[in-house]
Design a protein around this motif. Structure first.
Motif, PDB file in Angstrom:
ATOM      1  N   GLY A 142       0.806  -1.213   0.000  1.00 21.42           N
ATOM      2  CA  GLY A 142       0.000   0.000   0.000  1.00 21.42           C
ATOM      3  C   GLY A 142       0.838   1.262   0.000  1.00 21.42           C
ATOM      4  N   TYR A 143       0.350   2.285   0.692  1.00 18.53           N
ATOM      5  CA  TYR A 143       1.026   3.581   0.697  1.00 18.53           C
ATOM      6  C   TYR A 143       2.459   3.483   1.217  1.00 18.53           C
ATOM      7  CZ  TYR A 143      -3.376   6.147  -0.112  1.00 18.53           C
ATOM      8  OH  TYR A 143      -4.532   6.655  -0.633  1.00 18.53           O
ATOM      9  N   ASP A 147       5.694   4.646  -0.795  1.00 18.36           N
ATOM     10  CA  ASP A 147       6.531   5.697  -0.213  1.00 18.36           C
ATOM     11  C   ASP A 147       7.998   5.295  -0.236  1.00 18.36           C
ATOM     12  OD1 ASP A 147       7.254   8.021   1.282  1.00 18.36           O
ATOM     13  OD2 ASP A 147       7.160   6.843   3.129  1.00 18.36           O
TER      14      ASP A 147
END
Length: 218
Positions: A142-143, A147
């Motif tokens: 996910g994020y 990142d």
């Protein structure tokens, strides 16, 4: 005399100063703990994948192959694919490192780490991932995964760090964002076509490990 407003400002300034000491202590602790881990590959992926899912098994296999090739495996030290990465490396006889972040919800540490660092600040944790990695492997996530991946890409693109191999494992998962890179970023000249050469995309664990070995001397 100081006004009540001035006392509040002074108190906030003191809090910020003490926070700097906390930041410095995390950096020093990370440097001292990780300085002797040897050539390492940082492996990223979702914390939400369960041990009975194929992606978990694939991550175990990947990390085992990296360990057999002589690499330490670094993960975020949490559950899901991080746990699979640490478990695969440890059970294959390699060194398993976890950079654990304190979060209020889902993040808890796994039981397969030989070396563990604890962090309160994400940016310090990302510094350690970059500083001690000779390669990155990004699995579906996910994020957090995005990142960590984008951090490495921009640092290599801007020549702030030496280039190292970046592997995106899972062609179906990554296809959408790769298409967006090509059709939106490159087409609109927000990045150069050559920037797409900073990583490879594959489903093949052997290809991933071979690519890393080709560019990293142990």
């Amino acid at each position: 005399m100081h006004s009540s407003k001035q006392y509040i400002i002074d108190d906030l300034s003191m809090q910020e100063s003490w926070r700097l000491f906390k930041i410095m202590s995390e950096i020093v602790d990370g440097f001292e703990t990780l300085s002797d881990i040897g050539p390492a590959v940082s492996v990223f992926g979702s914390a939400r994948v369960k041990p009975d899912e194929p992606l978990y098994k694939q991550t175990e296999e990947l990390s085992a192959e990296l360990a057999k090739a002589g690499f330490t495996v670094i993960t975020g030290g949490g559950p899901g694919l991080m746990e699979a990465g640490n478990k695969g490396a440890k059970e294959a006889g390699g060194q398993s490192v976890g950079l654990h972040i304190h979060l209020p919800l889902e993040q808890h540490n796994n039981d397969y780490m030989d070396v563990r660092c604890d962090f309160r600040y994400f940016f310090i944790r990302k510094l350690m991932f970059i500083k001690y990695a000779t390669a990155y492997v990004a699995l579906p996530g996910g994020y957090g995964t995005l990142d960590e991946l984008s951090e490495a890409l921009v640092l290599i693109q801007t020549k702030r760090i030496r280039p190292f191999p970046i592997v995106l494992l899972g062609t179906e998962f990554w296809s959408g964002i790769i298409d967006w890179f090509k059709n939106t970023l490159v087409t609109n000249k927000f990045c150069h076509k050559d920037d797409l050469d900073l990583f490879i995309v594959t489903d093949d664990i052997k290809e991933a490990v071979t690519h890393i070995k080709r560019h990293v001397v142990i």
